[in-house]
Design a protein around this motif. Structure first.
Motif, PDB file in Angstrom:
ATOM      1  N   VAL A 152      -0.488   0.368   9.041  1.00  0.00           N
ATOM      2  CA  VAL A 152       0.598   0.575  10.023  1.00  0.00           C
ATOM      3  C   VAL A 152       1.144  -0.577  10.291  1.00  0.00           C
ATOM      4  N   ILE A 153       2.355  -1.120  10.470  1.00  0.00           N
ATOM      5  CA  ILE A 153       3.120  -2.723   9.619  1.00  0.00           C
ATOM      6  C   ILE A 153       3.675  -3.044  10.857  1.00  0.00           C
ATOM      7  N   ARG A 154       3.722  -4.144  11.417  1.00  0.00           N
ATOM      8  CA  ARG A 154       5.087  -4.480  12.391  1.00  0.00           C
ATOM      9  C   ARG A 154       5.538  -5.749  11.938  1.00  0.00           C
ATOM     10  N   GLN A 155       6.690  -5.298  11.524  1.00  0.00           N
ATOM     11  CA  GLN A 155       7.987  -6.827  11.010  1.00  0.00           C
ATOM     12  C   GLN A 155       7.230  -7.900   9.751  1.00  0.00           C
ATOM     13  N   GLU A 156       6.581  -6.905   8.960  1.00  0.00           N
ATOM     14  CA  GLU A 156       5.718  -7.125   7.420  1.00  0.00           C
ATOM     15  C   GLU A 156       4.421  -7.100   7.719  1.00  0.00           C
ATOM     16  N   GLN A 157       3.804  -7.658   8.846  1.00  0.00           N
ATOM     17  CA  GLN A 157       1.972  -7.382   9.415  1.00  0.00           C
ATOM     18  C   GLN A 157       1.724  -6.378   9.422  1.00  0.00           C
ATOM     19  N   CYS A 158       0.842  -6.159   8.315  1.00  0.00           N
ATOM     20  CA  CYS A 158      -0.654  -5.050   8.116  1.00  0.00           C
ATOM     21  C   CYS A 158      -0.997  -5.785   9.735  1.00  0.00           C
ATOM     22  N   LEU A 159      -1.301  -4.542  10.734  1.00  0.00           N
ATOM     23  CA  LEU A 159      -1.681  -4.209  11.980  1.00  0.00           C
ATOM     24  C   LEU A 159      -2.886  -3.640  11.981  1.00  0.00           C
ATOM     25  N   VAL A 160      -2.908  -2.461  10.754  1.00  0.00           N
ATOM     26  CA  VAL A 160      -4.445  -1.540  10.798  1.00  0.00           C
ATOM     27  C   VAL A 160      -4.486  -0.925   8.992  1.00  0.00           C
ATOM     28  N   ARG A 161      -4.970  -0.477   8.837  1.00  0.00           N
ATOM     29  CA  ARG A 161      -5.357   0.053   7.374  1.00  0.00           C
ATOM     30  C   ARG A 161      -6.290   0.597   7.218  1.00  0.00           C
ATOM     31  N   ASP A 182       1.525  28.983   4.801  1.00  0.00           N
ATOM     32  CA  ASP A 182       1.963  30.304   4.733  1.00  0.00           C
ATOM     33  C   ASP A 182       2.101  30.569   3.415  1.00  0.00           C
ATOM     34  N   ARG A 183       2.559  29.806   2.872  1.00  0.00           N
ATOM     35  CA  ARG A 183       3.137  30.306   1.050  1.00  0.00           C
ATOM     36  C   ARG A 183       1.794  30.259   0.607  1.00  0.00           C
ATOM     37  N   TRP A 184       0.425  29.667   0.149  1.00  0.00           N
ATOM     38  CA  TRP A 184      -0.951  28.918   0.120  1.00  0.00           C
ATOM     39  C   TRP A 184      -1.850  29.607  -0.027  1.00  0.00           C
ATOM     40  N   GLU A 185      -1.762  29.969   1.512  1.00  0.00           N
ATOM     41  CA  GLU A 185      -3.065  30.323   2.457  1.00  0.00           C
ATOM     42  C   GLU A 185      -4.000  29.067   2.327  1.00  0.00           C
ATOM     43  N   ILE A 186      -3.918  28.020   2.292  1.00  0.00           N
ATOM     44  CA  ILE A 186      -4.340  26.827   2.461  1.00  0.00           C
ATOM     45  C   ILE A 186      -4.339  25.696   3.156  1.00  0.00           C
ATOM     46  N   MET A 187      -5.010  24.577   3.462  1.00  0.00           N
ATOM     47  CA  MET A 187      -4.698  23.311   4.656  1.00  0.00           C
ATOM     48  C   MET A 187      -5.264  22.650   4.061  1.00  0.00           C
ATOM     49  N   PHE A 188      -4.529  21.282   4.078  1.00  0.00           N
ATOM     50  CA  PHE A 188      -6.259  19.857   4.134  1.00  0.00           C
ATOM     51  C   PHE A 188      -6.347  19.595   5.332  1.00  0.00           C
ATOM     52  N   VAL A 189      -7.902  18.629   5.095  1.00  0.00           N
ATOM     53  CA  VAL A 189      -8.772  18.826   6.633  1.00  0.00           C
ATOM     54  C   VAL A 189      -9.191  17.197   5.545  1.00  0.00           C
ATOM     55  N   VAL A 190      -9.659  16.463   7.429  1.00  0.00           N
ATOM     56  CA  VAL A 190     -10.186  15.157   6.637  1.00  0.00           C
ATOM     57  C   VAL A 190     -11.173  15.163   6.453  1.00  0.00           C
ATOM     58  N   ARG A 191     -11.931  14.495   5.498  1.00  0.00           N
ATOM     59  CA  ARG A 191     -13.425  14.637   4.658  1.00  0.00           C
ATOM     60  C   ARG A 191     -13.543  13.234   4.906  1.00  0.00           C
ATOM     61  N   LYS A 192     -13.190  12.096   4.833  1.00  0.00           N
ATOM     62  CA  LYS A 192     -13.691  10.982   5.089  1.00  0.00           C
ATOM     63  C   LYS A 192     -12.586  10.151   5.166  1.00  0.00           C
ATOM     64  N   CYS A 193     -12.401   9.414   6.531  1.00  0.00           N
ATOM     65  CA  CYS A 193     -11.524   8.423   7.179  1.00  0.00           C
ATOM     66  C   CYS A 193     -11.970   7.256   7.271  1.00  0.00           C
ATOM     67  N   SER A 194     -12.236   6.112   6.390  1.00  0.00           N
ATOM     68  CA  SER A 194     -11.909   4.300   6.735  1.00  0.00           C
ATOM     69  C   SER A 194     -10.454   3.154   7.158  1.00  0.00           C
ATOM     70  N   VAL A 195     -11.544   3.203   8.425  1.00  0.00           N
ATOM     71  CA  VAL A 195     -10.208   2.361   9.107  1.00  0.00           C
ATOM     72  C   VAL A 195     -10.441   1.354   9.442  1.00  0.00           C
ATOM     73  N   ASP A 196      -9.472  -0.052   9.126  1.00  0.00           N
ATOM     74  CA  ASP A 196     -10.013  -1.158   9.276  1.00  0.00           C
ATOM     75  C   ASP A 196      -8.759  -1.952  10.795  1.00  0.00           C
ATOM     76  N   TYR A 197      -8.928  -2.066  11.089  1.00  0.00           N
ATOM     77  CA  TYR A 197      -8.520  -2.774  12.288  1.00  0.00           C
ATOM     78  C   TYR A 197      -8.203  -4.699  12.473  1.00  0.00           C
ATOM     79  N   LEU A 198      -6.549  -4.875  12.271  1.00  0.00           N
ATOM     80  CA  LEU A 198      -6.838  -5.816  11.699  1.00  0.00           C
ATOM     81  C   LEU A 198      -6.006  -6.812  12.797  1.00  0.00           C
ATOM     82  N   VAL A 199      -4.758  -6.163  13.304  1.00  0.00           N
ATOM     83  CA  VAL A 199      -4.487  -7.142  14.703  1.00  0.00           C
ATOM     84  C   VAL A 199      -3.639  -5.863  15.513  1.00  0.00           C
TER      85      VAL A 199
END
Length: 146
Positions: free
Chosen positions: A105-114, A60-77
């Protein structure tokens, strides 16, 4: 306006608590891989709300928005049904049009997904647009780079 739904700040990080619901899992109670993209989007949106810049206000204020250009996902646990997680978000403005978002994405100090996501600012015509200085400065609240 911030509230408990918009998460909280911890140092240079934005934290969004999240609980894995039945709808997030497969028949075995394991979180479906594509749902982490939704969790990341919620984390980014909540961080903007926390900073006082909900998506609707930016549009509404600036007539702009953010769109995803690239996404990388590392599934650990994998995450499982009824587990409590945190979506940890930082922003790095790369230039006047692009922002890199790092999320864990963290579960009790453990990184599950980056996740590493590049967002591009666009106008109503969907062409690249400049991110206002005011917004860049606010995004630096959740950045390790000053």
């Amino acid at each position: 306006m911030t509230n408990f739904l918009s998460g909280f700040q911890k140092g240079h990080f934005h934290i969004l608590p999240l609980r894995i619901q039945m709808e997030d899992t497969d028949a075995g109670g394991i979180t479906y891989y594509a749902n982490y993209l939704k969790f990341a989007e919620r984390g980014r949106a909540a961080a903007l709300v926390y900073l006082g810049y909900p998506h609707k206000n930016i549009i509404d204020r600036w007539e702009i928005m953010f769109v995803v250009r690239k996404c990388s996902v590392d599934y650990l646990v994998p995450a499982c049904l009824d587990e409590d997680l945190e979506i940890v978000t930082t922003f790095t403005p790369l230039n006047r049009v692009k922002v890199e978002v790092h999320q864990d994405v963290i579960r009790q100090e453990q990184c599950l997904v980056r996740l590493e996501t590049t967002l591009v600012c666009v106008g109503k015509n969907l062409r690249p647009a400049k991110i206002p200085d005011e917004l860049i400065e606010k995004l630096k609240t959740f950045s390790k780079i000053e």
